[in-house]
Design an enzyme around this catalytic site. Structure first.
Site, mmCIF file in Angstrom:
data_model
loop_
_atom_site.group_PDB
_atom_site.id
_atom_site.type_symbol
_atom_site.label_atom_id
_atom_site.label_comp_id
_atom_site.label_asym_id
_atom_site.label_seq_id
_atom_site.Cartn_x
_atom_site.Cartn_y
_atom_site.Cartn_z
ATOM 1 N N TRP A 66 0.836 -1.203 0.000
ATOM 2 C CA TRP A 66 0.000 0.000 0.000
ATOM 3 C C TRP A 66 0.871 1.252 0.000
ATOM 4 C CZ3 TRP A 66 -5.300 -0.035 2.901
ATOM 5 C CH2 TRP A 66 -6.077 -1.100 2.430
ATOM 6 N N ASP A 97 3.498 -0.651 11.695
ATOM 7 C CA ASP A 97 3.128 -2.061 11.807
ATOM 8 C C ASP A 97 3.831 -2.670 13.019
ATOM 9 O OD1 ASP A 97 1.807 -4.133 9.486
ATOM 10 O OD2 ASP A 97 2.896 -5.071 11.128
ATOM 11 N N ASP A 113 2.882 -1.306 18.324
ATOM 12 C CA ASP A 113 1.479 -1.688 18.450
ATOM 13 C C ASP A 113 0.616 -0.434 18.480
ATOM 14 O OD1 ASP A 113 -1.009 -2.667 19.114
ATOM 15 O OD2 ASP A 113 -0.277 -4.001 20.701
ATOM 16 N N ASP A 138 -5.042 -1.395 6.924
ATOM 17 C CA ASP A 138 -5.169 -2.793 6.504
ATOM 18 C C ASP A 138 -4.927 -3.699 7.712
ATOM 19 O OD1 ASP A 138 -5.702 -4.699 4.534
ATOM 20 O OD2 ASP A 138 -3.594 -4.988 4.056
ATOM 21 N N LYS A 178 -10.018 -1.874 6.645
ATOM 22 C CA LYS A 178 -10.415 -3.260 6.380
ATOM 23 C C LYS A 178 -11.360 -3.745 7.470
ATOM 24 C CE LYS A 178 -7.329 -6.720 6.345
ATOM 25 N NZ LYS A 178 -6.340 -7.576 5.637
#
Length: 232
Positions: A66, A97, A113, A138, A178
């Site tokens: 992405w 991420d 996190d 995502d 998502k």
């Protein structure tokens, strides 16, 4: 030791599907890290979200397809295999991420996190006071197979992305998130409708038919007292 032949057949079938997948082949040809690039590409082409000069935050960014797509939207394309972006970026990309991220030129990466306040504070620091044009999420939890538990985990990530968007998006900004059809889906749609003027549910062609995933797109933050969002 007894071998689970059913599991072996499922894994073999998945591998066969994967190596013959049109989007897997296309990603390899065009230099994307995964087929997921074509999900955000279709969402962007459908909703007109990403333009040069923007600030984009990519949550759940690994492996980076992405961010690669956004980078190509922000930079000239050089003539060559894959049409890779080259030259100075006209825009800012921040990726986050839990997992390590292979460096991508022009993309600032934060490993941590998103659920932790300290990590969120670091992310806000990277923005350096700039409002965000587009938040891409995502993110997906580790699924347990227990519907109620999984629905709660999914909802938690979506709610965190919504909270971040409400605090840091420009008034006309957008959130792509998502989600999964099933328990709790309609409640997530309602949350988007309460937050954004326009809400769209997009199932890209690159999303596998058997997958329950879809993507909610919210555009334009609402002010208190505005009428319900338009939904498509």
């Amino acid at each position: 030791m007894k071998i689970n032949t059913k599991s072996k057949k499922v894994n073999k079938a998945w591998f066969n599907d994967h190596i013959h997948d049109t989007y897997v082949k296309l990603a390899h040809k065009e230099g994307y890290r995964s087929r997921a690039a074509y999900k955000i590409k279709e969402i962007d082409e459908t909703c007109g979200l990403i333009r040069p000069g923007q600030v984009v935050v990519d949550l759940g960014a690994v492996p980076g397809a992405w961010s690669q797509y956004v980078r190509r939207r922000f930079a000239p394309r050089e003539a060559g295999v894959g049409g890779a972006a080259a030259g100075e970026l006209n825009g800012r990309i921040i990726a986050l991420d839990l997992l390590p991220f292979e460096p991508l030129e022009g993309v600032a990466f934060l490993q941590g996190d998103f659920c932790e306040e300290a990590v969120l504070a670091q992310l806000v620091g990277l923005l350096d006071g700039r409002a965000v044009d587009v938040v891409l999420s995502d993110m997906a939890p580790n699924l347990s197979g227990v519907e109620v538990t999984d629905a709660a985990r999914i909802a938690n990530l979506v709610e965190l992305a919504l909270e971040f968007a409400q605090s840091h998006l420009k008034p006309q900004g957008a959130l792509v998130c998502k989600v999964f059809h099933g328990s709790g889906y309609s409640q997530l749609v309602d949350q988007f409708k309460r937050t954004f003027r326009v809400v769209k549910a997009v199932k890209p062609k690159a999303s596998r038919d058997r997958s329950a995933e879809t993507f909610l797109v919210g555009i334009g933050l609402k002010s208190t007292g505005m009428p319900n969002a338009d939904a498509v």
